[in-house]
Design a protein around this motif. Structure first.
Motif, PDB file in Angstrom:
ATOM      1  N   PHE A  19       0.813  -1.208   0.000  1.00 24.25           N
ATOM      2  CA  PHE A  19       0.000   0.000   0.000  1.00 24.25           C
ATOM      3  C   PHE A  19       0.853   1.267   0.000  1.00 24.25           C
ATOM      4  CE2 PHE A  19      -3.048  -2.909   2.333  1.00 24.25           C
ATOM      5  CZ  PHE A  19      -3.890  -3.079   1.246  1.00 24.25           C
ATOM      6  N   ASP A  20       1.623   1.461  -1.072  1.00 24.91           N
ATOM      7  CA  ASP A  20       2.322   2.733  -1.215  1.00 24.91           C
ATOM      8  C   ASP A  20       1.362   3.753  -1.821  1.00 24.91           C
ATOM      9  OD1 ASP A  20       2.135   1.997  -3.884  1.00 24.91           O
ATOM     10  OD2 ASP A  20       4.291   1.717  -4.153  1.00 24.91           O
ATOM     11  N   VAL A  21       1.820   4.974  -2.071  1.00 24.31           N
ATOM     12  CA  VAL A  21       0.946   6.021  -2.585  1.00 24.31           C
ATOM     13  C   VAL A  21       0.342   5.631  -3.932  1.00 24.31           C
ATOM     14  CG1 VAL A  21       0.838   8.418  -3.374  1.00 24.31           C
ATOM     15  CG2 VAL A  21       2.114   7.858  -1.333  1.00 24.31           C
ATOM     16  N   ALA A  22       1.147   5.042  -4.813  1.00 27.41           N
ATOM     17  CA  ALA A  22       0.635   4.659  -6.133  1.00 27.41           C
ATOM     18  C   ALA A  22      -0.465   3.604  -6.013  1.00 27.41           C
ATOM     19  CB  ALA A  22       1.773   4.143  -7.010  1.00 27.41           C
ATOM     20  N   ALA A  23      -0.262   2.605  -5.157  1.00 25.60           N
ATOM     21  CA  ALA A  23      -1.273   1.562  -4.970  1.00 25.60           C
ATOM     22  C   ALA A  23      -2.535   2.140  -4.330  1.00 25.60           C
ATOM     23  CB  ALA A  23      -0.720   0.428  -4.109  1.00 25.60           C
ATOM     24  N   ALA A  24      -2.357   3.018  -3.356  1.00 26.06           N
ATOM     25  CA  ALA A  24      -3.509   3.637  -2.700  1.00 26.06           C
ATOM     26  C   ALA A  24      -4.288   4.508  -3.686  1.00 26.06           C
ATOM     27  CB  ALA A  24      -3.063   4.463  -1.499  1.00 26.06           C
ATOM     28  N   THR A  25      -3.581   5.180  -4.589  1.00 27.92           N
ATOM     29  CA  THR A  25      -4.257   5.992  -5.609  1.00 27.92           C
ATOM     30  C   THR A  25      -5.081   5.100  -6.533  1.00 27.92           C
ATOM     31  OG1 THR A  25      -2.530   7.686  -5.505  1.00 27.92           O
ATOM     32  CG2 THR A  25      -3.913   7.667  -7.481  1.00 27.92           C
ATOM     33  N   ARG A  26      -4.526   3.963  -6.930  1.00 28.17           N
ATOM     34  CA  ARG A  26      -5.267   3.008  -7.774  1.00 28.17           C
ATOM     35  C   ARG A  26      -6.524   2.517  -7.055  1.00 28.17           C
ATOM     36  NH1 ARG A  26      -3.026   1.356 -12.294  1.00 28.17           N
ATOM     37  NH2 ARG A  26      -4.311  -0.495 -12.457  1.00 28.17           N
ATOM     38  N   LEU A  27      -6.386   2.224  -5.760  1.00 34.75           N
ATOM     39  CA  LEU A  27      -7.543   1.785  -4.988  1.00 34.75           C
ATOM     40  C   LEU A  27      -8.596   2.885  -4.887  1.00 34.75           C
ATOM     41  CD1 LEU A  27      -5.852  -0.267  -2.162  1.00 34.75           C
ATOM     42  CD2 LEU A  27      -7.539  -1.115  -3.796  1.00 34.75           C
ATOM     43  N   GLY A  28      -8.140   4.118  -4.689  1.00 32.43           N
ATOM     44  CA  GLY A  28      -9.069   5.250  -4.643  1.00 32.43           C
ATOM     45  C   GLY A  28      -9.798   5.418  -5.973  1.00 32.43           C
ATOM     46  N   ARG A  29      -9.068   5.284  -7.070  1.00 35.03           N
ATOM     47  CA  ARG A  29      -9.703   5.398  -8.393  1.00 35.03           C
ATOM     48  C   ARG A  29     -10.691   4.252  -8.616  1.00 35.03           C
ATOM     49  NH1 ARG A  29      -6.069   7.141 -13.245  1.00 35.03           N
ATOM     50  NH2 ARG A  29      -8.124   7.839 -13.925  1.00 35.03           N
ATOM     51  N   ALA A  30     -10.337   3.058  -8.154  1.00 31.45           N
ATOM     52  CA  ALA A  30     -11.240   1.912  -8.292  1.00 31.45           C
ATOM     53  C   ALA A  30     -12.507   2.126  -7.478  1.00 31.45           C
ATOM     54  CB  ALA A  30     -10.538   0.626  -7.861  1.00 31.45           C
ATOM     55  N   CYS A  31     -12.348   2.615  -6.256  1.00 31.24           N
ATOM     56  CA  CYS A  31     -13.507   2.882  -5.400  1.00 31.24           C
ATOM     57  C   CYS A  31     -14.388   3.950  -6.044  1.00 31.24           C
ATOM     58  CB  CYS A  31     -13.038   3.319  -4.022  1.00 31.24           C
ATOM     59  SG  CYS A  31     -14.359   3.429  -2.810  1.00 31.24           S
ATOM     60  N   VAL A  47     -16.639   9.515   2.260  1.00 32.44           N
ATOM     61  CA  VAL A  47     -15.964   9.744   3.535  1.00 32.44           C
ATOM     62  C   VAL A  47     -14.646   8.970   3.572  1.00 32.44           C
ATOM     63  CG1 VAL A  47     -16.107   9.380   6.045  1.00 32.44           C
ATOM     64  CG2 VAL A  47     -18.107  10.192   4.774  1.00 32.44           C
ATOM     65  N   LEU A  48     -13.619   9.614   4.084  1.00 31.41           N
ATOM     66  CA  LEU A  48     -12.317   8.991   4.244  1.00 31.41           C
ATOM     67  C   LEU A  48     -11.922   9.111   5.705  1.00 31.41           C
ATOM     68  CD1 LEU A  48      -9.934   7.688   2.745  1.00 31.41           C
ATOM     69  CD2 LEU A  48      -9.112   9.986   2.221  1.00 31.41           C
ATOM     70  N   GLY A  49     -11.597   7.997   6.348  1.00 28.73           N
ATOM     71  CA  GLY A  49     -11.198   7.998   7.749  1.00 28.73           C
ATOM     72  C   GLY A  49      -9.999   7.096   7.948  1.00 28.73           C
ATOM     73  N   ARG A  50      -9.365   7.222   9.114  1.00 28.01           N
ATOM     74  CA  ARG A  50      -8.181   6.407   9.391  1.00 28.01           C
ATOM     75  C   ARG A  50      -8.030   6.175  10.880  1.00 28.01           C
ATOM     76  NH1 ARG A  50      -4.174   9.753  11.286  1.00 28.01           N
ATOM     77  NH2 ARG A  50      -4.526  11.961  10.928  1.00 28.01           N
ATOM     78  N   GLY A  51      -7.208   5.186  11.203  1.00 28.60           N
ATOM     79  CA  GLY A  51      -6.855   4.926  12.586  1.00 28.60           C
ATOM     80  C   GLY A  51      -5.862   5.974  13.067  1.00 28.60           C
ATOM     81  N   VAL A  58       0.016   8.155   4.441  1.00 24.73           N
ATOM     82  CA  VAL A  58       0.394   7.868   3.054  1.00 24.73           C
ATOM     83  C   VAL A  58      -0.782   7.236   2.321  1.00 24.73           C
ATOM     84  CG1 VAL A  58       1.878   6.443   1.593  1.00 24.73           C
ATOM     85  CG2 VAL A  58       2.856   7.678   3.525  1.00 24.73           C
ATOM     86  N   LEU A  59      -1.416   6.283   2.968  1.00 28.56           N
ATOM     87  CA  LEU A  59      -2.590   5.646   2.358  1.00 28.56           C
ATOM     88  C   LEU A  59      -3.721   6.642   2.164  1.00 28.56           C
ATOM     89  CD1 LEU A  59      -2.694   2.246   4.226  1.00 28.56           C
ATOM     90  CD2 LEU A  59      -2.231   2.624   1.823  1.00 28.56           C
ATOM     91  N   ARG A  60      -3.964   7.455   3.178  1.00 26.09           N
ATOM     92  CA  ARG A  60      -5.023   8.454   3.081  1.00 26.09           C
ATOM     93  C   ARG A  60      -4.782   9.388   1.912  1.00 26.09           C
ATOM     94  NH1 ARG A  60      -4.783  13.385   6.508  1.00 26.09           N
ATOM     95  NH2 ARG A  60      -3.007  13.545   5.142  1.00 26.09           N
ATOM     96  N   ARG A  75     -14.661  13.825   1.892  1.00 23.00           N
ATOM     97  CA  ARG A  75     -14.779  14.424   3.212  1.00 23.00           C
ATOM     98  C   ARG A  75     -13.899  13.617   4.156  1.00 23.00           C
ATOM     99  NH1 ARG A  75     -15.916  17.481   0.113  1.00 23.00           N
ATOM    100  NH2 ARG A  75     -17.932  18.469  -0.286  1.00 23.00           N
ATOM    101  N   ASP A  76     -12.750  14.174   4.491  1.00 25.93           N
ATOM    102  CA  ASP A  76     -11.776  13.514   5.359  1.00 25.93           C
ATOM    103  C   ASP A  76     -12.159  13.799   6.805  1.00 25.93           C
ATOM    104  OD1 ASP A  76      -9.572  12.644   6.818  1.00 25.93           O
ATOM    105  OD2 ASP A  76      -8.113  13.460   5.410  1.00 25.93           O
ATOM    106  N   VAL A  77     -12.553  12.750   7.533  1.00 26.70           N
ATOM    107  CA  VAL A  77     -12.960  12.913   8.931  1.00 26.70           C
ATOM    108  C   VAL A  77     -11.798  12.651   9.888  1.00 26.70           C
ATOM    109  CG1 VAL A  77     -15.385  12.442   8.453  1.00 26.70           C
ATOM    110  CG2 VAL A  77     -13.875  10.554   9.118  1.00 26.70           C
ATOM    111  N   GLY A  78     -10.614  12.395   9.345  1.00 31.47           N
ATOM    112  CA  GLY A  78      -9.427  12.194  10.176  1.00 31.47           C
ATOM    113  C   GLY A  78      -9.478  10.879  10.923  1.00 31.47           C
ATOM    114  N   VAL A  79      -8.939  10.887  12.134  1.00 31.05           N
ATOM    115  CA  VAL A  79      -8.900   9.685  12.966  1.00 31.05           C
ATOM    116  C   VAL A  79     -10.325   9.335  13.382  1.00 31.05           C
ATOM    117  CG1 VAL A  79      -8.052   8.686  15.121  1.00 31.05           C
ATOM    118  CG2 VAL A  79      -6.571  10.189  13.769  1.00 31.05           C
TER     119      VAL A  79
END
Length: 160
Positions: A19-31, A47-51, A58-60, A75-79
């Motif tokens: 899950f580097d930035v490029a992979a996360a971008t691909r996942l975001g585009r797929a979603c 909505v985008l959230g994280r632990g 990086v994933l976010r 809409r990034d809700v953070g942690v």
């Protein structure tokens, strides 16, 4: 390794090398592409959230970029806990979201929701297959940081 190989139950799991930035971008585009296909093509709020682990930034960043490139309003809700994340989807009227959480020992877990429920089974397989391909929707979305904690507290107070 393909994204399909990272499917575990109702999430994608892998370590930082998956899950580097490029992979996360691909996942975001797929979603984003999956959301457009399910909702008839219009831009949606996602909505985008994280632990609480800083490694998830990086994933976010990659996921947000991919969703934005798909034309969605992020809409990034953070942690956020899983409960707060689910509340945010409902409260913000979002079409779905992505929650990035640590799974322990360097493993990351990505939970995707299209609608109000986490993806699992064939729907998660479809998302992973989209990320492995090149057929992404395109557009220009917006990004906003949103604090839903006060609204969640108010809703919890009125429910008690």
């Amino acid at each position: 390794m393909s994204f399909v190989e990272l499917i575990h139950d109702s999430a994608l799991q892998g370590d930082a090398s998956h899950f580097d930035v490029a992979a996360a971008t691909r996942l975001g585009r797929a979603c984003g592409t999956a959301l457009r296909r399910r909702t008839g093509g219009g831009a949606q709020v996602v909505v985008l959230g994280r632990g609480g682990n800083g490694d998830e930034l990086v994933l976010r960043d990659g996921l947000a970029r991919g969703l934005l490139l798909s034309g969605h309003d992020v809409r990034d809700v953070g942690v956020a806990s899983a409960e707060l994340f689910a509340f945010a989807i409902s409260h913000l009227g979002a079409a779905g979201g992505v929650l990035v959480q640590p799974a322990g020992a360097g493993t990351r877990t990505l939970t995707f929701s299209l609608g109000k429920r986490p993806l699992a089974g064939d729907a998660l397989l479809e998302l992973a297959s989209l990320a492995d391909g090149e057929d992404f929707s395109a557009g220009a979305g917006s990004l906003a940081l949103v604090d839903v904690v006060p609204a969640a507290r108010a809703a919890a107070g009125s429910a008690g």
